[in-house]
Design an enzyme around this catalytic site. Structure first.
Site, PDB file in Angstrom:
ATOM      1  N   CYS A   2      -2.869 -10.656  -0.149  1.00  0.00           N
ATOM      2  CA  CYS A   2      -3.733  -9.639   0.434  1.00  0.00           C
ATOM      3  C   CYS A   2      -4.826  -9.132  -0.488  1.00  0.00           C
ATOM      4  O   CYS A   2      -5.659  -8.350  -0.055  1.00  0.00           O
ATOM      5  CB  CYS A   2      -2.882  -8.453   0.915  1.00  0.00           C
ATOM      6  N   GLU A 115       2.096  -7.527  -2.092  1.00  0.00           N
ATOM      7  CA  GLU A 115       2.010  -8.094  -0.752  1.00  0.00           C
ATOM      8  C   GLU A 115       2.565  -7.067   0.229  1.00  0.00           C
ATOM      9  O   GLU A 115       3.423  -6.256  -0.127  1.00  0.00           O
ATOM     10  CB  GLU A 115       2.786  -9.412  -0.675  1.00  0.00           C
TER      11      GLU A 115
END
Length: 253
Positions: A2, A115
């Site tokens: 991400c 994450e």
């Protein structure tokens, strides 16, 4: 992945850990950063011939680059904010990355990365609740994320302007297997210590042999505070595990 990771080791530690021969970041030392986000300056390790070497022998260097790769042909460097990751499935063919993959590979040192996993039964279908996790080597060692780097020339500046050249990088991501895949289906591709030299060597004939799905062996993942969601927050508390009663405090593996 991400787009957040932590790198808090001092420059001297990285110089020793990666057996760097040339300190290309001699005049710059980055502060410990527990919430690295796109466009921030980051340490990278690469193998490249120094400018003053007439025979062009590559040596291992430590440099500071901006996270978010700007291709040499880009008209505007703002494209880098969208190019923080290069997918392992297309990195060797995609025009934005293929030349860098063939000639300019690097490592991005990290203590671990963040994450976000969906919390079952929480939130809504359109906006599910997500829990951040910190994923790191179980032994506390350094994580060497596979990366690419590129040089971009600002044609609006004279050649001797220190800002005429921008050096940027991207992290290569791969499929997350095993327990990691339960959090998110992507993760950074990691290069093991015994493969560092081959990965960094610009003369490696075909680096596609490195492009394999990752394994969670040797990694640990645990939930952390949602404070990491904001790039304004930065400090060692961001990588501390949640205590009992604080959201999903289970250590996954």
């Amino acid at each position: 992945m991400c787009g957040r990771y932590a790198s808090a080791r001092a420059k001297q530690q990285l110089l020793e850990e990666f057996q760097v021969e040339v300190d290309g970041a001699a005049d710059e030392e980055l502060r410990p950063d527990y919430n690295i986000a796109p466009t921030k300056p980051v340490y990278t390790v690469l193998s490249r011939a120094p400018k003053d070497d007439p025979e062009g022998h590559p040596v291992r260097q430590l440099r500071v680059m901006r996270w978010g790769l700007v291709p040499s042909w880009a008209k505007d460097p703002s494209i880098g904010a969208r190019m923080i990751n290069a997918r392992v499935e297309t990195v060797a063919e995609k025009p934005s990355f293929r030349k860098a993959f063939a000639e300019r590979r690097c490592l991005l040192p990290a203590d671990g990365y963040y994450e976000w996993g969906v919390v079952e039964g929480a939130g809504t279908a359109k906006k599910p609740k997500k829990q951040p996790y910190f994923i790191r080597p179980a032994d506390g060692g350094v994580m060497a994320m596979a990366g690419l780097y590129e040089f971009w020339r600002d044609r609006g500046r004279p050649e001797d302007d220190p800002l005429a050249w921008m050096v940027t990088c991207a992290v290569i991501t791969t499929t997350a297997e095993d327990e990691l895949g339960a959090i998110h289906d992507r993760m950074p591709m990691l290069i093991q210590r015994d493969r560092w030299a081959d990965w960094l060597d610009p003369g490696t004939a075909d680096a596609r042999e490195f492009l394999v799905p990752a394994r969670s062996a040797g990694l640990s993942a645990y939930p952390v505070s949602t404070a990491v969601n904001s790039v304004r927050n930065n400090g060692p508390e961001l990588i501390e595990p949640l205590g009992e009663g604080e959201g999903d405090s289970r250590v996954l593996f």
